[in-house]
Design a protein around this motif. Structure first.
Motif, PDB file in Angstrom:
ATOM      1  N   UNK A 124       0.802  -1.229   0.000  1.00 40.27           N
ATOM      2  CA  UNK A 124       0.000   0.000   0.000  1.00 40.27           C
ATOM      3  C   UNK A 124       0.833   1.276   0.000  1.00 40.27           C
ATOM      4  N   UNK A 125       1.782   1.374   0.922  1.00 38.61           N
ATOM      5  CA  UNK A 125       2.571   2.609   1.002  1.00 38.61           C
ATOM      6  C   UNK A 125       4.063   2.315   1.134  1.00 38.61           C
ATOM      7  N   UNK A 126       4.432   1.056   0.933  1.00 37.58           N
ATOM      8  CA  UNK A 126       5.854   0.727   0.863  1.00 37.58           C
ATOM      9  C   UNK A 126       6.554   0.380   2.168  1.00 37.58           C
ATOM     10  N   UNK A 127       5.822   0.190   3.238  1.00 42.39           N
ATOM     11  CA  UNK A 127       6.488  -0.193   4.482  1.00 42.39           C
ATOM     12  C   UNK A 127       7.143  -1.559   4.329  1.00 42.39           C
ATOM     13  N   UNK A 128       8.270  -1.712   5.034  1.00 39.62           N
ATOM     14  CA  UNK A 128       8.992  -2.982   5.025  1.00 39.62           C
ATOM     15  C   UNK A 128       9.343  -3.351   6.460  1.00 39.62           C
ATOM     16  N   UNK A 129       9.220  -4.640   6.750  1.00 41.45           N
ATOM     17  CA  UNK A 129       9.471  -5.147   8.097  1.00 41.45           C
ATOM     18  C   UNK A 129      10.507  -6.257   8.008  1.00 41.45           C
ATOM     19  N   UNK A 130      11.421  -6.289   8.972  1.00 43.56           N
ATOM     20  CA  UNK A 130      12.486  -7.297   8.942  1.00 43.56           C
ATOM     21  C   UNK A 130      11.927  -8.691   9.216  1.00 43.56           C
ATOM     22  N   UNK A 131      12.453  -9.668   8.466  1.00 45.66           N
ATOM     23  CA  UNK A 131      11.971 -11.042   8.634  1.00 45.66           C
ATOM     24  C   UNK A 131      12.440 -11.644   9.953  1.00 45.66           C
ATOM     25  N   UNK A 132      13.457 -11.048  10.565  1.00 44.25           N
ATOM     26  CA  UNK A 132      14.003 -11.613  11.801  1.00 44.25           C
ATOM     27  C   UNK A 132      13.112 -11.358  13.009  1.00 44.25           C
ATOM     28  N   UNK A 133      12.527 -10.147  13.063  1.00 44.97           N
ATOM     29  CA  UNK A 133      11.745  -9.799  14.258  1.00 44.97           C
ATOM     30  C   UNK A 133      10.506  -8.946  13.974  1.00 44.97           C
ATOM     31  N   UNK A 134      10.219  -8.702  12.722  1.00 45.73           N
ATOM     32  CA  UNK A 134       9.036  -7.908  12.371  1.00 45.73           C
ATOM     33  C   UNK A 134       9.220  -6.417  12.566  1.00 45.73           C
ATOM     34  N   UNK A 135      10.418  -5.989  12.952  1.00 43.37           N
ATOM     35  CA  UNK A 135      10.645  -4.561  13.186  1.00 43.37           C
ATOM     36  C   UNK A 135      10.612  -3.793  11.858  1.00 43.37           C
ATOM     37  N   UNK A 136      10.381  -2.499  11.965  1.00 46.10           N
ATOM     38  CA  UNK A 136      10.260  -1.663  10.780  1.00 46.10           C
ATOM     39  C   UNK A 136      11.630  -1.436  10.149  1.00 46.10           C
ATOM     40  N   UNK A 137      11.743  -1.775   8.876  1.00 45.32           N
ATOM     41  CA  UNK A 137      12.968  -1.500   8.128  1.00 45.32           C
ATOM     42  C   UNK A 137      12.787  -0.231   7.303  1.00 45.32           C
ATOM     43  N   UNK A 138      11.546   0.052   6.932  1.00 43.32           N
ATOM     44  CA  UNK A 138      11.235   1.273   6.177  1.00 43.32           C
ATOM     45  C   UNK A 138       9.777   1.653   6.428  1.00 43.32           C
ATOM     46  N   UNK A 139       9.545   2.923   6.676  1.00 44.01           N
ATOM     47  CA  UNK A 139       8.201   3.431   6.930  1.00 44.01           C
ATOM     48  C   UNK A 139       7.398   3.537   5.658  1.00 44.01           C
ATOM     49  N   UNK A 140       6.234   4.072   5.790  1.00 38.51           N
ATOM     50  CA  UNK A 140       5.727   4.921   6.865  1.00 38.51           C
ATOM     51  C   UNK A 140       5.299   4.197   8.149  1.00 38.51           C
ATOM     52  N   UNK A 141       5.204   2.895   8.155  1.00 36.01           N
ATOM     53  CA  UNK A 141       4.831   2.212   9.399  1.00 36.01           C
ATOM     54  C   UNK A 141       5.849   2.569  10.481  1.00 36.01           C
ATOM     55  N   UNK A 142       5.365   2.691  11.703  1.00 37.82           N
ATOM     56  CA  UNK A 142       6.256   3.042  12.819  1.00 37.82           C
ATOM     57  C   UNK A 142       6.350   1.925  13.853  1.00 37.82           C
ATOM     58  N   UNK A 143       5.393   0.996  13.801  1.00 35.60           N
ATOM     59  CA  UNK A 143       5.378  -0.095  14.783  1.00 35.60           C
ATOM     60  C   UNK A 143       5.669  -1.428  14.089  1.00 35.60           C
ATOM     61  N   UNK A 144       6.303  -2.352  14.815  1.00 38.22           N
ATOM     62  CA  UNK A 144       6.619  -3.663  14.219  1.00 38.22           C
ATOM     63  C   UNK A 144       5.365  -4.507  14.014  1.00 38.22           C
ATOM     64  N   UNK A 145       5.511  -5.512  13.175  1.00 42.97           N
ATOM     65  CA  UNK A 145       4.432  -6.482  13.020  1.00 42.97           C
ATOM     66  C   UNK A 145       4.348  -7.302  14.299  1.00 42.97           C
ATOM     67  N   UNK A 146       3.147  -7.566  14.737  1.00 47.71           N
ATOM     68  CA  UNK A 146       2.944  -8.370  15.953  1.00 47.71           C
ATOM     69  C   UNK A 146       3.397  -9.805  15.698  1.00 47.71           C
ATOM     70  N   UNK A 147       4.186 -10.339  16.623  1.00 45.75           N
ATOM     71  CA  UNK A 147       4.637 -11.727  16.501  1.00 45.75           C
ATOM     72  C   UNK A 147       3.486 -12.686  16.775  1.00 45.75           C
ATOM     73  N   UNK A 148       3.482 -13.793  16.082  1.00 47.69           N
ATOM     74  CA  UNK A 148       2.513 -14.874  16.301  1.00 47.69           C
ATOM     75  C   UNK A 148       3.279 -16.107  16.753  1.00 47.69           C
TER      76      UNK A 148
END
Ligand code: FES
Length: 153
Positions: free
Chosen positions: A117-141
């Motif tokens: 949608x807007x290009x956010x990227x999250x690291x595969x290691x921990x779901x943390x933000x690698x590139x915004x606009x997202x500011x919060x990590x993906x919730x772990x399952x």
């Protein structure tokens, strides 16, 4: 003719009610929004997972380890879960719902989980933000891997 209209009218109403119920569920399960007024609209929980009622039930098989590439991952869109394998044999899972505005991430590439949608990227290691606009990590399952089966726990 009036019987036919009545019958069709009933069917249409049934579909609309069902559709309304389906629309309510995702709105009530927004991540990180526990204070939402929409909680009162939440249907009786079908599982003990509470806010995750739109999520797949615990124990559901997501897929197999062969589907998740080493150093990459796979988005299970139907279950709204992304499973990654940062290093061989180490599987991690995150919600596939982007923390920016709720789109479903659509691919895992070059070490990140990407939102279209807007290009956010999250690291595969921990779901943390690698590139915004997202500011919060993906919730772990939580998942378990038994043999080649990956299950939500
Ligand atoms: Fe994912 Fe905006 S909703 S980047």
């Amino acid at each position: 003719m009036s019987d036919r209209e009545s019958s069709e009218g009933t069917t249409r109403r049934t579909v609309l009610v069902t559709g309304a119920a389906l629309l309510v569920v995702p709105a009530c399960t927004k991540y990180g929004d526990e204070s939402s007024d929409e909680v009162t609209l939440r249907p009786a929980p079908a599982s003990p997972t509470g806010p995750g009622s739109a999520q797949p039930p615990a124990g559901e098989v997501l897929g197999t380890t062969a589907e998740v590439p080493d150093g990459g991952g796979k988005v299970f869109k139907e279950q709204k879960v992304v499973v990654t394998q940062p290093t061989q044999g180490d599987f991690k899972a995150f919600t596939a719902i982007c923390t920016h505005q709720g789109c479903i991430v659509d691919k895992v590439e070059n070490g990140t989980i990407d939102c279209p949608c807007h290009g956010s990227k999250f690291r595969i290691t921990d779901g943390s933000v690698a590139r915004g606009p997202a500011e919060r990590p993906l919730e772990a399952k939580q998942i378990t891997v038994t043999g080649d089966r990956i299950r939500l726990t």
